[in-house]
Design a protein around this motif. Structure first.
Motif, PDB file in Angstrom:
ATOM      1  N   HIS A 260       0.825  -1.210   0.000  1.00  0.00           N
ATOM      2  CA  HIS A 260       0.000   0.000   0.000  1.00  0.00           C
ATOM      3  C   HIS A 260       0.862   1.264   0.000  1.00  0.00           C
ATOM      4  N   ASP A 261       1.938   1.280   0.762  1.00  0.00           N
ATOM      5  CA  ASP A 261       2.846   2.435   0.778  1.00  0.00           C
ATOM      6  C   ASP A 261       3.418   2.699  -0.614  1.00  0.00           C
ATOM      7  N   LEU A 262       3.840   1.610  -1.272  1.00  0.00           N
ATOM      8  CA  LEU A 262       4.415   1.745  -2.607  1.00  0.00           C
ATOM      9  C   LEU A 262       3.369   2.236  -3.605  1.00  0.00           C
ATOM     10  N   LEU A 263       2.156   1.726  -3.469  1.00  0.00           N
ATOM     11  CA  LEU A 263       1.069   2.144  -4.357  1.00  0.00           C
ATOM     12  C   LEU A 263       0.766   3.627  -4.184  1.00  0.00           C
ATOM     13  N   MET A 264       0.702   4.096  -2.945  1.00  0.00           N
ATOM     14  CA  MET A 264       0.431   5.506  -2.679  1.00  0.00           C
ATOM     15  C   MET A 264       1.570   6.407  -3.173  1.00  0.00           C
ATOM     16  N   LYS A 265       2.797   5.908  -3.037  1.00  0.00           N
ATOM     17  CA  LYS A 265       3.959   6.660  -3.505  1.00  0.00           C
ATOM     18  C   LYS A 265       3.869   6.918  -5.009  1.00  0.00           C
ATOM     19  N   TYR A 266       3.574   5.869  -5.769  1.00  0.00           N
ATOM     20  CA  TYR A 266       3.536   6.027  -7.223  1.00  0.00           C
ATOM     21  C   TYR A 266       2.243   6.684  -7.692  1.00  0.00           C
ATOM     22  N   ALA A 267       1.180   6.576  -6.914  1.00  0.00           N
ATOM     23  CA  ALA A 267      -0.044   7.310  -7.240  1.00  0.00           C
ATOM     24  C   ALA A 267       0.205   8.818  -7.113  1.00  0.00           C
ATOM     25  N   LYS A 268       0.965   9.219  -6.090  1.00  0.00           N
ATOM     26  CA  LYS A 268       1.313  10.640  -5.926  1.00  0.00           C
ATOM     27  C   LYS A 268       2.241  11.113  -7.042  1.00  0.00           C
ATOM     28  N   LEU A 269       3.194  10.248  -7.421  1.00  0.00           N
ATOM     29  CA  LEU A 269       4.085  10.602  -8.527  1.00  0.00           C
ATOM     30  C   LEU A 269       3.285  10.779  -9.812  1.00  0.00           C
ATOM     31  N   PHE A 270       2.374   9.854 -10.070  1.00  0.00           N
ATOM     32  CA  PHE A 270       1.531   9.939 -11.265  1.00  0.00           C
ATOM     33  C   PHE A 270       0.694  11.218 -11.258  1.00  0.00           C
ATOM     34  N   ASN A 271       0.127  11.553 -10.119  1.00  0.00           N
ATOM     35  CA  ASN A 271      -0.686  12.761 -10.025  1.00  0.00           C
ATOM     36  C   ASN A 271       0.146  14.022 -10.251  1.00  0.00           C
ATOM     37  N   SER A 272       1.393  14.030  -9.761  1.00  0.00           N
ATOM     38  CA  SER A 272       2.259  15.195  -9.958  1.00  0.00           C
ATOM     39  C   SER A 272       2.602  15.393 -11.444  1.00  0.00           C
ATOM     40  N   LEU A 273       2.636  14.301 -12.223  1.00  0.00           N
ATOM     41  CA  LEU A 273       2.907  14.396 -13.656  1.00  0.00           C
ATOM     42  C   LEU A 273       1.663  14.772 -14.449  1.00  0.00           C
ATOM     43  N   LEU A 274       0.521  14.279 -14.017  1.00  0.00           N
ATOM     44  CA  LEU A 274      -0.719  14.469 -14.763  1.00  0.00           C
ATOM     45  C   LEU A 274      -1.435  15.767 -14.417  1.00  0.00           C
ATOM     46  N   SER A 275      -1.405  16.168 -13.157  1.00  0.00           N
ATOM     47  CA  SER A 275      -2.224  17.280 -12.678  1.00  0.00           C
ATOM     48  C   SER A 275      -2.028  18.593 -13.442  1.00  0.00           C
ATOM     49  N   PRO A 276      -0.783  19.039 -13.717  1.00  0.00           N
ATOM     50  CA  PRO A 276      -0.637  20.304 -14.455  1.00  0.00           C
ATOM     51  C   PRO A 276      -1.234  20.252 -15.861  1.00  0.00           C
ATOM     52  N   VAL A 277      -1.090  19.117 -16.523  1.00  0.00           N
ATOM     53  CA  VAL A 277      -1.629  18.966 -17.880  1.00  0.00           C
ATOM     54  C   VAL A 277      -3.152  18.974 -17.846  1.00  0.00           C
ATOM     55  N   MET A 278      -3.739  18.247 -16.877  1.00  0.00           N
ATOM     56  CA  MET A 278      -5.186  18.189 -16.793  1.00  0.00           C
ATOM     57  C   MET A 278      -5.779  19.532 -16.370  1.00  0.00           C
ATOM     58  N   PHE A 279      -5.021  20.306 -15.603  1.00  0.00           N
ATOM     59  CA  PHE A 279      -5.499  21.649 -15.235  1.00  0.00           C
ATOM     60  C   PHE A 279      -5.675  22.505 -16.494  1.00  0.00           C
ATOM     61  N   LEU A 280      -4.678  22.489 -17.372  1.00  0.00           N
ATOM     62  CA  LEU A 280      -4.772  23.231 -18.628  1.00  0.00           C
ATOM     63  C   LEU A 280      -5.926  22.711 -19.476  1.00  0.00           C
ATOM     64  N   TYR A 281      -6.069  21.390 -19.508  1.00  0.00           N
ATOM     65  CA  TYR A 281      -7.124  20.782 -20.326  1.00  0.00           C
ATOM     66  C   TYR A 281      -8.508  21.170 -19.803  1.00  0.00           C
ATOM     67  N   VAL A 282      -8.700  21.098 -18.497  1.00  0.00           N
ATOM     68  CA  VAL A 282      -9.997  21.431 -17.907  1.00  0.00           C
ATOM     69  C   VAL A 282     -10.334  22.902 -18.137  1.00  0.00           C
ATOM     70  N   VAL A 283      -9.335  23.782 -18.025  1.00  0.00           N
ATOM     71  CA  VAL A 283      -9.558  25.218 -18.229  1.00  0.00           C
ATOM     72  C   VAL A 283     -10.047  25.483 -19.651  1.00  0.00           C
ATOM     73  N   MET A 284      -9.474  24.792 -20.626  1.00  0.00           N
ATOM     74  CA  MET A 284      -9.793  25.059 -22.035  1.00  0.00           C
ATOM     75  C   MET A 284     -10.967  24.233 -22.545  1.00  0.00           C
ATOM     76  N   CYS A 285     -11.296  23.156 -21.840  1.00  0.00           N
ATOM     77  CA  CYS A 285     -12.280  22.213 -22.353  1.00  0.00           C
ATOM     78  C   CYS A 285     -13.657  22.838 -22.525  1.00  0.00           C
ATOM     79  N   SER A 286     -14.087  23.639 -21.568  1.00  0.00           N
ATOM     80  CA  SER A 286     -15.409  24.266 -21.663  1.00  0.00           C
ATOM     81  C   SER A 286     -15.526  25.111 -22.923  1.00  0.00           C
ATOM     82  N   SER A 287     -14.472  25.880 -23.216  1.00  0.00           N
ATOM     83  CA  SER A 287     -14.491  26.735 -24.405  1.00  0.00           C
ATOM     84  C   SER A 287     -14.524  25.906 -25.685  1.00  0.00           C
ATOM     85  N   VAL A 288     -13.709  24.842 -25.728  1.00  0.00           N
ATOM     86  CA  VAL A 288     -13.656  23.989 -26.916  1.00  0.00           C
ATOM     87  C   VAL A 288     -15.016  23.353 -27.187  1.00  0.00           C
ATOM     88  N   LEU A 289     -15.646  22.804 -26.143  1.00  0.00           N
ATOM     89  CA  LEU A 289     -16.959  22.188 -26.305  1.00  0.00           C
ATOM     90  C   LEU A 289     -18.014  23.221 -26.684  1.00  0.00           C
TER      91      LEU A 289
END
Length: 398
Positions: A260-289
């Motif tokens: 579980h510790d290892l899973l949480m560690k890599y889940a946090k790493l994954f979120n740190s890589l994905l979160s900035p990109v998804m923030f940009l995507y979410v901001v622009m998505c409403s306008s695109v749609l």
């Protein structure tokens, strides 16, 4: 033939991530080891980034035409998200490789089991991943074909438009709206621009197919790993009702804490890589749609409506898949703590029960994937974005 081709994408070293790893390498998101290949892919990413910049330059030329501006923004906003995905993946290459290596090794470790329940869980999430990946690749492929054939379909859809082209009252249609340092309204500049745009569209589609499906598969794996962890917790004290020794229980609980510790560690790493990109995507998505919906309702012929509808469906489906799989991980992360209480804990002694309570306390930590510091990737976020897009749409209609 297709089945044989898909079988060739499988990788024994990465039984879950094989097709995704192949696509990531082909699109240059995972750079090759040789210097020449690495340089060529980096140059290609730079060139595509420059192309997106020229899309925004073109806004200065077409700013007086609302329909052209909306068409430009609809595609250029999606394009900038695409290049951010590619560039961040290359820039954070070592972290992504570390995450993929963890998933591959942890997945192979789980596949060595003889437990029929665990085998069923593994088979389920593996089969599901393949369906999601191939469905999304097909969706991207259909979108790329639709977008690249826009000039041809527009030309064939209306005899009045063809007549206007002959009279010179209408300009030749293009795939994208971008600035070029030559006359793109006449031959041969027009044909060169069409080819140039088609190549950029195809490569951009490949980037989205590689990045998005790898993210989805990682999310599905985290959900599957949590299911496996819950099943392991159920079996802490065996399944026969006779109990197991204190030493075996202690070793099992220690292993579960480590997993579980290892899973949480890599889940946090994954979120740190994905979160900035998804923030940009979410901001622009409403306008695109919003822009896509507006053009769909204002289109003058059936062909244009079909093109806009396909583009709108792709945008909604892309957002939905991210939010759905993220929400699935959140639910399973909250449910995994039930595993120890579903075990045969009544056969345990007081000390063992105390360890079970401590384990359940650790498992109660729920990990959430985010889109920047402001919102979580959930179905509620998906609905909020759709509501925002509809609000912008009603504003444009007025």
């Amino acid at each position: 033939m297709i089945a044989k081709l898909l079988d060739n994408l499988e990788d024994p070293k990465r039984p879950l991530f094989g097709p995704n790893y192949w696509m990531l390498r082909k699109m240059g998101l995972i750079l090759p080891d040789n210097k020449i290949g690495k340089f060529l892919y980096i140059f290609l990413h730079f060139f595509v980034t420059f192309f997106v910049f020229t899309q925004y330059l073109e806004l200065l030329e077409i700013r007086s035409n609302l329909d052209l501006v909306l068409t430009n923004l609809k595609i250029s906003m999606l394009s900038i998200v695409c290049v951010v995905k590619a560039n961040t993946y290359v820039f954070w290459q070592s972290n992504w490789k570390q995450l993929i290596d963890y998933i591959s090794e942890a997945d192979k470790y789980e596949r060595n089991t003889r437990d029929p329940i665990k085998k069923r869980i593994i088979a389920h999430y593996t089969k599901y991943c393949r369906k999601v990946v191939y469905f999304y690749w097909l969706l991207v492929c259909m979108t790329v074909i639709t977008v690249t054939n826009t000039p041809l379909l527009k030309y064939l859809s209306s005899s009045k438009y063809r007549e206007a082209l002959r009279n010179g009252t209408e300009s030749f249609p293009h795939i994208f709206s971008s600035w070029v340092p030559y006359d793109k309204s006449t031959s041969p500049g027009y044909w060169f621009t069409i080819l140039y745009h088609a190549l950029m569209c195809t490569y951009g589609g490949g980037i989205m197919a590689a990045y998005d499906t790898s993210v989805m598969v990682i999310m599905v794996y985290f959900g599957g790993k949590l299911d496996l962890l819950r099943e392991r917790c159920r079996q802490i004290f065996g399944t026969s009702g006779l109990g197991v020794s204190n030493q075996e229980v202690a070793a099992t609980i220690k292993e579960l804490h480590s997993i579980h510790d290892l899973l949480m560690k890599y889940a946090k790493l994954f979120n740190s890589l994905l979160s900035p990109v998804m923030f940009l995507y979410v901001v622009m998505c409403s306008s695109v749609l919003c822009f896509s919906a507006f053009q769909l309702t204002t289109a003058t012929n059936t062909t244009q409506k079909l093109l806009m509808a396909e583009y709108l469906i792709f945008g909604i489906m892309q957002l939905f898949l991210f939010c759905w799989h993220s929400k699935d991980v959140i639910v399973k992360s909250g449910n995994v703590m039930m595993g120890p209480y579903e075990s045969e804990w009544w056969t345990a002694g007081p000390r063992q029960r105390k360890n079970v309570i401590l384990l359940a306390g650790q498992l109660s930590r729920v990990h959430t994937f985010t889109a920047g510091p402001f919102t979580n990737l959930t179905l509620s976020t998906f609905l909020t974005i759709l509501k925002g897009a509809y609000s912008y749409y009603t504003l444009l209609r007025k």
